[in-house]
Design a protein around this motif. Structure first.
Motif, PDB file in Angstrom:
ATOM      1  N   VAL A 173       0.836  -1.207   0.000  1.00  0.00           N
ATOM      2  CA  VAL A 173       0.000   0.000   0.000  1.00  0.00           C
ATOM      3  C   VAL A 173       0.868   1.252   0.000  1.00  0.00           C
ATOM      4  N   ALA A 174       1.936   1.221   0.789  1.00  0.00           N
ATOM      5  CA  ALA A 174       2.810   2.391   0.901  1.00  0.00           C
ATOM      6  C   ALA A 174       3.466   2.737  -0.431  1.00  0.00           C
ATOM      7  N   VAL A 175       4.054   1.739  -1.090  1.00  0.00           N
ATOM      8  CA  VAL A 175       4.730   2.020  -2.358  1.00  0.00           C
ATOM      9  C   VAL A 175       3.717   2.399  -3.436  1.00  0.00           C
ATOM     10  N   ASN A 176       2.553   1.770  -3.416  1.00  0.00           N
ATOM     11  CA  ASN A 176       1.522   2.087  -4.399  1.00  0.00           C
ATOM     12  C   ASN A 176       1.063   3.541  -4.270  1.00  0.00           C
ATOM     13  N   GLU A 177       0.795   3.960  -3.031  1.00  0.00           N
ATOM     14  CA  GLU A 177       0.373   5.346  -2.789  1.00  0.00           C
ATOM     15  C   GLU A 177       1.491   6.322  -3.146  1.00  0.00           C
ATOM     16  N   ALA A 178       2.734   5.960  -2.799  1.00  0.00           N
ATOM     17  CA  ALA A 178       3.869   6.850  -3.048  1.00  0.00           C
ATOM     18  C   ALA A 178       4.120   7.064  -4.534  1.00  0.00           C
ATOM     19  N   LEU A 179       3.794   6.064  -5.341  1.00  0.00           N
ATOM     20  CA  LEU A 179       4.070   6.146  -6.777  1.00  0.00           C
ATOM     21  C   LEU A 179       2.847   6.540  -7.592  1.00  0.00           C
ATOM     22  N   ASP A 185      -6.696   1.720  -7.260  1.00  0.00           N
ATOM     23  CA  ASP A 185      -5.819   1.396  -8.384  1.00  0.00           C
ATOM     24  C   ASP A 185      -4.449   0.961  -7.878  1.00  0.00           C
ATOM     25  N   PHE A 186      -4.199  -0.335  -7.885  1.00  0.00           N
ATOM     26  CA  PHE A 186      -2.938  -0.878  -7.403  1.00  0.00           C
ATOM     27  C   PHE A 186      -1.919  -1.104  -8.522  1.00  0.00           C
ATOM     28  N   THR A 187      -2.193  -0.601  -9.709  1.00  0.00           N
ATOM     29  CA  THR A 187      -1.285  -0.838 -10.828  1.00  0.00           C
ATOM     30  C   THR A 187       0.140  -0.345 -10.563  1.00  0.00           C
ATOM     31  N   ASP A 326      -8.605  -8.203  -3.087  1.00  0.00           N
ATOM     32  CA  ASP A 326      -8.397  -7.921  -4.504  1.00  0.00           C
ATOM     33  C   ASP A 326      -6.912  -7.741  -4.814  1.00  0.00           C
ATOM     34  N   PHE A 327      -6.214  -7.012  -3.927  1.00  0.00           N
ATOM     35  CA  PHE A 327      -4.777  -6.827  -4.138  1.00  0.00           C
ATOM     36  C   PHE A 327      -4.056  -8.165  -4.058  1.00  0.00           C
TER      37      PHE A 327
END
Length: 336
Positions: A173-179, A185-187, A326-327
């Motif tokens: 979650v942290a890296v997804n939000e940071a990027l 949207d977890f892409t 889902d993730f």
């Protein structure tokens, strides 16, 4: 049982805890209370000394604990459990948590507890890089998520399996939000983990504090409290980094198991962890206690500067729990 919980059970069959006969010899059973994680070792000793309740350490992660609680729903073995918040929300939905409002309930902010008492926050941690400086062998300490993709860190990076361990999911979650991603949207996060595979990351399912200290893992996606514990208590050459692109902080919670065999003892243990003394133990282990007044000033001074923590982003914990499955499904299909 959901397919996700079945996978947790299948993946951890050798790690899952106690038989009912073994449990009966204990005063109380806690699922996911490992001595090496969050200094549970000190907390369990204090519970025994102050309440007389003996709780054996337990090395399950959040996913494994939830899977076993669901499997044992008709004949519970555990009395209490410690979970990442998203797993606690799932546990409540599965009907394996009873309601109990522990000592100092009124001090817990409303967004950090279930209003009926199915779960409540004990402390929180900030996700970042726990770095064994010696293991880097002269390489620079990484300062960003993008740094971890550099070839120089090949074989050095570790993260707990995000499809099973809560800390692994938090890292995702942290890296997804940071990027630039979101809980919808977890892409960006999925693409990041795909790219990271070129660096041959180490992906254990269990807490890896000892493996980081030994140098087997050089850079571990983990919480600030474990890094500070390594640096200040174990005197290891360890640094904590809040990545330049940002990160998240999340609460860890506890709850009483529905139809617990030793419910009264479980309640006493929960009361202790929320007492002044119990909360101070968390603080001395560099966890941010949910009762802010329990954080000693001398401990707070050992944390990174406020400017670093300003990169911590707020997150919708309820939604984080809703999208975890889902993730997990997507991670297992596209990354593993």
């Amino acid at each position: 049982m959901s397919s996700l919980l079945k996978r947790f059970a299948q993946a951890s069959v050798l790690a899952l805890g106690f038989t009912a006969s073994a449990a009966s010899a204990q005063t109380a059973i806690c699922y996911n209370c490992p001595t090496e994680w969050a200094d549970w070792g000190t907390q369990l000793k204090a519970i025994k000394e102050k309440t007389g309740i003996a709780i054996p350490p337990d090395n399950k992660n959040s996913g494994q604990s939830l899977a076993q609680l669901v499997a044992e729903k008709s004949n519970p073995v555990a009395d209490i459990t410690y979970l990442g918040i998203s797993f606690a929300v799932q546990a409540q939905k599965e009907g394996v948590l009873d309601t109990y409002k522990p000592l100092n309930w009124e001090d817990i902010p409303s967004d950090l507890k279930d209003p009926d008492g199915h779960w409540f926050t004990t402390h929180s941690g900030t996700m970042g890089f726990m770095v064994n400086v010696d293991a880097l062998d002269g390489k620079p300490i990484p300062q960003s998520w993008q740094d971890l993709l550099k070839p120089e860190y090949k074989g050095l990076v570790g993260y707990l399996d995000p499809s099973s361990a809560f800390v692994g999911y938090v890292g995702a979650v942290a890296v997804n939000e940071a990027l630039g991603g979101s809980l919808e949207d977890f892409t960006p996060g999925i693409n990041y983990f795909k790219s990271l595979q070129a660096n041959e990351p180490i992906v254990p399912k269990q807490t890896s504090y000892a493996r980081l200290l030994s140098g087997e893992i050089g850079i571990l996606l983990d919480y600030d409290f474990n890094a500070y514990r390594a640096k200040y208590k174990d005197q290891a050459n360890v640094e904590f980094v809040i990545p330049a692109e940002g990160t998240v902080a999340v609460p860890y919670v506890m709850g009483l198991i529905a139809n617990a065999p030793h419910a009264d003892n479980g309640r006493k243990a929960l009361d202790f962890v929320m007492s002044d003394e119990g909360q101070a133990i968390w603080a001395r282990a560099f966890l941010r206690p949910v009762r802010a007044q329990a954080m000693p000033k001398d401990v707070e001074a050992k944390f990174l500067p406020a400017a670093d923590y300003s990169r911590v982003k707020a997150i919708d914990y309820g939604r984080m729990a809703d999208v975890q499955r889902d993730f997990s499904d997507r991670y297992m299909k596209e990354v593993r």
